[in-house]
Design an enzyme around this catalytic site. Structure first.
Site, PDB file in Angstrom:
ATOM      1  N   GLU A 341     -18.210  32.475 -82.042  1.00 15.35           N
ATOM      2  CA  GLU A 341     -17.086  32.326 -81.006  1.00 15.35           C
ATOM      3  C   GLU A 341     -15.946  33.199 -81.635  1.00 15.35           C
ATOM      4  O   GLU A 341     -15.546  32.971 -82.641  1.00 15.35           O
ATOM      5  CB  GLU A 341     -16.305  31.102 -81.073  1.00 15.35           C
ATOM      6  CG  GLU A 341     -17.432  30.045 -80.080  1.00 15.35           C
ATOM      7  CD  GLU A 341     -16.780  28.617 -80.107  1.00 15.35           C
ATOM      8  OE1 GLU A 341     -17.237  28.025 -79.061  1.00 15.35           O
ATOM      9  OE2 GLU A 341     -15.717  28.473 -80.739  1.00 15.35           O
ATOM     10  N   CYS A 342     -15.398  34.277 -80.848  1.00 12.54           N
ATOM     11  CA  CYS A 342     -14.309  35.112 -81.173  1.00 12.54           C
ATOM     12  C   CYS A 342     -14.567  35.897 -82.546  1.00 12.54           C
ATOM     13  O   CYS A 342     -14.964  36.857 -82.632  1.00 12.54           O
ATOM     14  CB  CYS A 342     -12.858  34.555 -81.191  1.00 12.54           C
ATOM     15  SG  CYS A 342     -11.490  35.305 -80.947  1.00 12.54           S
ATOM     16  N   ALA A 343     -13.896  35.230 -83.655  1.00 14.13           N
ATOM     17  CA  ALA A 343     -14.312  36.013 -84.817  1.00 14.13           C
ATOM     18  C   ALA A 343     -15.777  36.253 -85.170  1.00 14.13           C
ATOM     19  O   ALA A 343     -16.073  37.016 -85.503  1.00 14.13           O
ATOM     20  CB  ALA A 343     -13.498  35.187 -85.917  1.00 14.13           C
ATOM     21  N   SER A 437     -19.489  34.865 -77.731  1.00  9.38           N
ATOM     22  CA  SER A 437     -18.260  35.230 -76.792  1.00  9.38           C
ATOM     23  C   SER A 437     -16.911  35.043 -77.430  1.00  9.38           C
ATOM     24  O   SER A 437     -16.916  34.390 -78.483  1.00  9.38           O
ATOM     25  CB  SER A 437     -18.580  34.213 -75.629  1.00  9.38           C
ATOM     26  OG  SER A 437     -17.485  34.179 -74.690  1.00  9.38           O
TER      27      SER A 437
END
Length: 821
Positions: A341-343, A437
């Site tokens: 997720e993200c990072a 994502s």
């Protein structure tokens, strides 16, 4: 429905961001904790950073209350769960988000602080920055107080106050609102947390974070009326909701306990506490992985969770760890189930701002000046790692980067009809094993995602287990001899896994240690410590050797001798066997029988055994072998090593061989347990002088530090030994209190426990549940117990529990009852 639950609570809000909500909320948490209260900290909204400061202030995980990421009706249950985990809190402090009525855009205040305060029925205290206004403060507060008739404020805290005249002017104007001024905080830029491109700098990245939180607490304690604040919190009505329980939403798909590597450390600080709790409830074991320093995945990893953080800030360090980058790329390519997720998404790209990353995704990431911060509705376009096509969830984005391309051939989600992220099957297994994502999802709001991931992890573990051998029965090599209780005692849990009696040495001992630092410019000298050890055990000085804790002593034994038939009596502390293996020996095991109370029969030790290691009292069984039993093991040509690390916790030390004139015997002692010195490493050996000389020949120069030597001398004075003896008597009473508290639950300590811990067989409590379920359930209740399956002779149904005070024992018993209920 259970009876209403009384939980004193309040919400800290403000007219807008920048007024000092985090300063006041964090300081208030720390100040109340300083008053001796157990405080639970919460944050309205999806933010990960503020809860990091809350955790520092409260000593327990910070948690989020967000009606977009979770369902609105879940917030009161999540609040109650957080307030009782790891131990029941005396008060809950909730930090709001942005301004009081600011929530999801276009949502008419949905997910605002006002909305959440209503959902959990909590009083509101508003913080106002008065550095640039005077009487207008009252108008602003009046507007907040009356804007929505269903939302009423209960008090005001003035922040960044200047002159007393200004404060008097504002206080007088506020009288018209009928709201009490609970405190006035002066300007103090030194107690503000620095910002970064996404907000505050995470606490885990600030070396001075603990000092900042301490100063916040001191400021609030000095300038805020804590009694008045607590009175408001106690005015909150009881909650009728049932506490959230992860085990109600997910379940283990197999009896195994596969490991999930969970990114942590300074680069990956964003993860909801409930994520780990759901994974454990689904039969997985989260193990933290720091991509900045760890060079390999934890042994036995069957899943990977890469949450949020700042990989772009630490890109150079992450890139430099080529060993881990390669290991991750290979594991993901081989089908390791992985959520990013993200990072995590950025880390799996080929590069971030041109700096090489893992390369599991054919994409590049770059920093941009634009902040993306928004709630999203998510739909899975196809079957994926986290669920089948059509799976719906809610998420949020929080970043200043752009990934090109934004999605792969198959997207992780559809967001507003647009493809977002990557869903992939890199190993060609016929189903996706990678989900990456920008979207952060709170799994407590969508537990079916956690279940789907756990199912994939269990499946991976089963597929990669050794052929023709059940995964749970891997033979001798399956025991993780390097696992110790500190690995089970993660932050935020009541630590019953580590057998150190106190969190820090007593003040008088701390003074001795601190004073010794004045001579750190000189090399350590062991003379005085050796004399103190010899005097304490009434032996000549050539019979003793100071060591850097028991661990060094085990290593010295393994290096000093070349046994043909080494034998370790189990279940027992695993470090002696690990040291022997590391030195090239292959020790046999004598496994004692639980049915006999783990009693040692000297006749069971083979005559050929020329090096025998036994603990007394034994860790983890707590059994004290009689002195006569050990003396019967002494014979020519044999070295008998007795680990007496916990002997000073046995009243009178009746079975100790320290000081006995027995040839071939080495007794290993530790000062760590009773005196809270695990971080200092202080111990010693007493025994046959010829054998001690052989250990001394293997010991590196100056291996025992000057502070450790000073502590050794201090802990062996007559006064200190009397203090230790008194503590041993207290342990005995508290151990009985623990046994009495657990008896109604059906948990009975094994054998005849004599040490400051007990060994418990949990297999009979719920035989329908997989081995180890109770330990994991207790973690979700906030208690860390030492797992049993790493001790040869035990399995996951055994747990070791440290003896603590009667209140903690009662709380543990109550938690067991809840787990069984």
């Amino acid at each position: 429905m259970s009876a209403p639950t009384a939980l004193p609570r309040l919400v800290i809000t403000a007219p807008a961001s920048g007024h000092g909500k985090t300063t006041v909320a964090t300081g208030l948490m720390g100040a109340l904790r300083g008053e001796g209260l157990e405080v639970a900290g919460f944050k309205v909204g999806p933010d990960y950073i503020d809860p990091g400061y809350h955790a520092l202030a409260t000593g327990r995980p910070g948690r989020n209350l967000d009606p977009h990421l979770c369902h609105p009706e879940q917030l009161a249950p999540l609040l109650l769960h957080g307030a009782r985990t790891p131990v029941p809190a005396d008060v809950a402090v909730v930090e709001g988000v942005m301004g009081l009525f600011d929530g999801r855009m276009g949502g008419d205040g949905f997910a605002s602080t006002a909305h959440v305060a209503g959902l959990v029925d909590a009083p509101l205290v508003v913080v106002v920055d008065i550095s640039r206004m005077a009487r207008t403060t009252a108008a602003l507060v009046h507007g907040l107080h009356t804007f929505d008739p269903d939302v009423r404020l209960s008090g005001v805290i003035l922040n960044k106050a200047g002159s007393p005249r200004l404060v008097d002017e504002i206080t007088a104007a506020l009288e018209a609102t009928g709201l009490p001024v609970l405190g006035v905080l002066p300007r103090d830029a030194g107690i503000e947390a620095p910002s970064r491109h996404l907000g505050l700098v995470p606490a885990a990245e600030r070396d001075q974070a603990a000092g900042t939180v301490r100063r916040l607490a001191e400021q609030v304690a000095e300038h805020v009326d804590l009694r008045a604040v607590l009175a408001l919190a106690h005015a909150a009505p009881p909650l009728t909701a049932e506490p959230w329980n992860p085990a109600d939403h997910v379940s283990p798909p197999s009896p195994n306990r596969p490991r999930v590597a969970v990114a942590a450390g300074r680069a990956f600080t964003f993860r909801y506490a409930e994520t780990d709790e759901l994974l454990r409830a689904a039969g997985c074991e989260p193990v933290e992985l720091d991509p900045l320093v760890d060079t390999a995945l934890p042994e036995g990893t069957s899943g990977l969770y890469l949450g949020g953080g700042f990989p772009e800030v630490h890109a150079a360090e992450l890139s430099a760890n080529t060993a881990l980058r390669t290991a991750l790329a290979d594991a993901i390519a081989a089908g390791l189930p992985a959520v990013a997720e993200c990072a995590g998404l950025l880390y799996l790209c080929r590069s971030v701002d041109g700096v090489p990353m893992v390369g599991a995704l054919d994409a590049e990431a770059v920093m941009t000046p634009k902040l993306t911060l928004r709630y999203q509705g998510l739909v899975a376009p196809t079957d994926g790692l986290l669920g089948p096509a059509g799976t719906r969830a809610t998420g949020h984005e929080f970043h200043r980067t752009v990934v090109t391309p934004m999605s792969g051939d198959t997207a992780a989600w559809l967001v507003g009809g647009e493809a977002d992220g990557f869903s992939a099957d890199p190993a060609g297994l016929g189903h996706p094993t990678l989900h990456a994502s920008y979207q952060h999802v709170h799994w407590a709001g969508h537990p079916r995602l956690a279940q789907a991931f756990a199912d994939a992890v269990h499946d991976r573990a089963a597929r990669t287990a050794a052929p023709d051998r059940p995964q749970a029965e891997q033979g001798p090599g399956a025991y993780d001899l390097d696992h110790h209780g500190d690995s089970d005692a993660t932050e935020g849990l009541v630590d019953l896994a580590v057998n150190v009696a106190r969190p820090a040495p007593p003040d008088w001992l701390r003074d001795v240690i601190n004073a010794s630092t004045a001579t750190l410019g000189a090399y350590p000298r062991t003379d005085e410590a050796a004399k103190a050890i010899a005097a304490a055990h009434d032996v000549d000085v050539d019979h003793v050797l100071p060591t850097a804790g028991g661990a060094e002593a085990f290593t010295l034994v393994a290096r000093a001798f070349t046994p043909r038939h080494a034998l370790v009596v189990h279940p027992q502390f695993t470090e002696p066997e690990a040291a022997l293996l590391a030195a090239g020996h292959r020790p046999a095991r004598l496994v004692l029988d639980a049915a006999d109370g783990f009693v040692l029969d000297p006749a069971a030790v083979p005559d050929a055994a020329d090096l025998v290691v036994v603990g007394n009292p034994t860790n983890p069984t707590s059994v004290l072998h009689p002195r006569a039993t050990l003396e019967a093991l002494v014979r020519p040509g044999r070295v008998l090593v007795v680990d007496e690390a916990f002997m000073d916790a046995v009243p009178g030390e009746p079975a100790s061989l320290a000081g006995a004139d027995l040839p071939g015997v080495l007794v290993l002692r530790s000062l760590t347990k009773t005196w809270g010195l695990a971080g200092l490493r202080a111990g010693y050996v007493v025994g046959d002088p010829a054998l001690v000389d052989r250990l001394r020949a293997q010991q590196p120069p100056w291996s025992v530090s000057t502070p450790a030597l000073a502590a050794t001398v201090a802990c062996l004075t007559p006064a200190a030994r009397a203090e230790a003896a008194a503590a041993a008597e207290r342990f005995a009473g508290r151990r009985q209190a623990l046994a009495d508290a657990l008896a109604p639950t059906g948990l009975v300590p094994a054998g005849d426990p004599r040490a400051p811990f007990v060994l418990l067989d949990t297999s009979a409590l719920r035989p329908d549940r997989p081995a180890g379920w109770l330990r994991l359930a207790l973690r979700d209740q906030g208690f860390a117990a030492r797992r049993g399956e790493t001790f040869p002779g035990l399995d996951a149904s055994w747990i070791r529990v440290a003896v603590r005070d009667e209140t903690t024992s009662a709380a543990l018993a109550a938690a067991v009852v809840r787990c069984l209920g």
